[in-house]
Design an enzyme around this catalytic site. Structure first.
Site, mmCIF file in Angstrom:
data_model
loop_
_atom_site.group_PDB
_atom_site.id
_atom_site.type_symbol
_atom_site.label_atom_id
_atom_site.label_comp_id
_atom_site.label_asym_id
_atom_site.label_seq_id
_atom_site.Cartn_x
_atom_site.Cartn_y
_atom_site.Cartn_z
ATOM 1 N N TYR A 11 0.822 -1.222 0.000
ATOM 2 C CA TYR A 11 0.000 0.000 0.000
ATOM 3 C C TYR A 11 0.858 1.274 0.000
ATOM 4 C CZ TYR A 11 -3.226 3.497 2.063
ATOM 5 O OH TYR A 11 -3.963 4.625 2.344
ATOM 6 N N GLY A 36 2.126 -8.020 -0.805
ATOM 7 C CA GLY A 36 1.998 -7.035 -1.876
ATOM 8 C C GLY A 36 1.417 -7.646 -3.135
ATOM 9 N N TYR A 138 5.160 -6.779 16.982
ATOM 10 C CA TYR A 138 5.234 -5.879 15.829
ATOM 11 C C TYR A 138 5.917 -4.571 16.223
ATOM 12 C CZ TYR A 138 3.718 -2.329 12.496
ATOM 13 O OH TYR A 138 3.686 -1.273 11.622
ATOM 14 N N LYS A 142 9.864 -3.156 15.222
ATOM 15 C CA LYS A 142 10.154 -1.865 14.601
ATOM 16 C C LYS A 142 11.084 -1.030 15.479
ATOM 17 C CE LYS A 142 7.530 -1.794 10.784
ATOM 18 N NZ LYS A 142 7.936 -1.333 9.453
ATOM 19 N N PHE A 203 -16.117 0.185 18.864
ATOM 20 C CA PHE A 203 -15.677 -0.401 20.133
ATOM 21 C C PHE A 203 -15.430 0.711 21.152
ATOM 22 C CE2 PHE A 203 -14.565 -3.567 16.942
ATOM 23 C CZ PHE A 203 -15.097 -4.715 17.519
ATOM 24 N N GLY A 278 -7.109 -2.685 26.352
ATOM 25 C CA GLY A 278 -5.869 -2.053 25.934
ATOM 26 C C GLY A 278 -6.012 -0.898 24.980
#
Length: 320
Positions: A11, A36, A138, A142, A203, A278
């Protein structure tokens, strides 16, 4: 410049590749197509089908002047269930990419980092001085790369910039979101208007915000991409900079829903659900550092972001 874009079939990578080409750069896209799409690689870019782990063979002797590094696994839930995928791909893969860059003498890198490095911060807006405390693999992967870039800058003179994204939406012509599964709010709302799903869920409606829904920072992908071109020009040898990209104020979930309804003319039914564990009240980025170092600030509105995403979604449906 002669540039390599990793993840350029995804993207954001495809959007930035199209912007680089329009600016006159020579671009090669390296992508393993695990998430991709070959058809998303812009015309005019050379394509290499490979993992970043194998980039050494594709960098040596090519005289690239910079790398824009988007290739990564990026699903939070997957990173919790299978963290090994994130260490192997995002961290080990980036290490091998950096070593290939060092061997090839490539002097600069722009890295696609994330707000997930901050975890669940109490600060709002979030600045680059907000403590990084990721709560999933994740974000941790990073952040590990950010640390890696700092050390390579100090030791090897690498010019490095980490751009930390919050929420990105919209499209640039035929380049837009084609995620599977889709986890982003705007395309999920628009999928209701497109008749792909029946309704959406909100939510939490009891947050301390003007309408009770969570506050998030939504940035048009074209504005985001423009920051990468500015970062290329602003990079300096031996310096690693971390820069947040955001609007500085953000939008509530209900404001995004209203924008989607306004653009599409569809009622987009929504049901209210309890808060997810969270989920913080607010995740909004300060963009003062981006203004100061890059001369960048967002130009496109939430309504334009939604309108461009809607046009792209309709175009994809037409192709199908």
């Amino acid at each position: 410049m002669k540039l390599l874009v990793t993840g350029g079939a995804g993207y954001i990578g495809s959007v930035v590749t199209s912007q680089l080409l329009d600016a006159g750069h020579e671009v090669t896209v390296l992508d393993d197509l695990s998430t991709g799409h070959r058809g998303s690689v812009p015309e005019g870019a050379h394509f290499v089908h490979a993992r970043i782990h194998d980039s050494h063979a594709h960098l040596i002797g090519r005289k690239y002047e910079g790398v824009l590094h988007f290739a990564a696994k990026s699903l939070v839930s997957e990173s919790v269930a299978a963290p090994e995928l994130y260490w192997e791909n995002n961290v080990a893969g980036t290490f091998l990419l950096l070593e290939a860059m060092r061997a090839a003498g490539i002097p600069r890198i722009i890295f696609s980092s994330t707000a997930a490095t901050y975890g669940e911060p109490q600060d709002s807006p979030i600045t680059e001085q907000t403590p990084a405390n990721p709560v999933n693999a994740y974000g941790a992967s990073k952040l590990a790369v950010d640390h890696m870039l700092s050390s390579y800058s100090r030791a090897h003179g690498l010019a490095a910039t980490s751009l930390r994204y919050f929420n990105v939406g919209g499209a640039r012509g035929r380049f837009g979101e084609k995620h599977s599964p889709e986890t982003h709010l705007i395309p999920n709302l628009l999928s209701v208007a497109a008749g792909l799903t029946d309704s959406c869920k909100i939510f939490g409606s009891d947050y301390a915000t003007p309408d009770g829904t969570a506050l998030r920072d939504y940035l048009h992908v074209t504005d985001l991409g423009r920051a990468h071109l500015l970062a290329l020009d602003a990079s300096q040898a031996g310096i690693h900079r971390v820069i947040n990209l955001g609007t500085g104020n953000g939008y509530t979930v209900r404001q995004v829903l209203d924008a989607c309804r306004g653009v599409t003319g569809h009622p987009i039914p929504a049901t209210e659900e309890p808060r997810r564990p969270g989920d913080p009240t607010s995740l909004v980025a300060s963009n003062h550092r981006a203004q100061e170092i890059l001369g960048w600030r967002p130009e496109l509105t939430l309504e334009q972001t939604v309108a461009d995403a809607w046009s792209f979604m309709q175009g994809v449906e037409d192709e199908i």
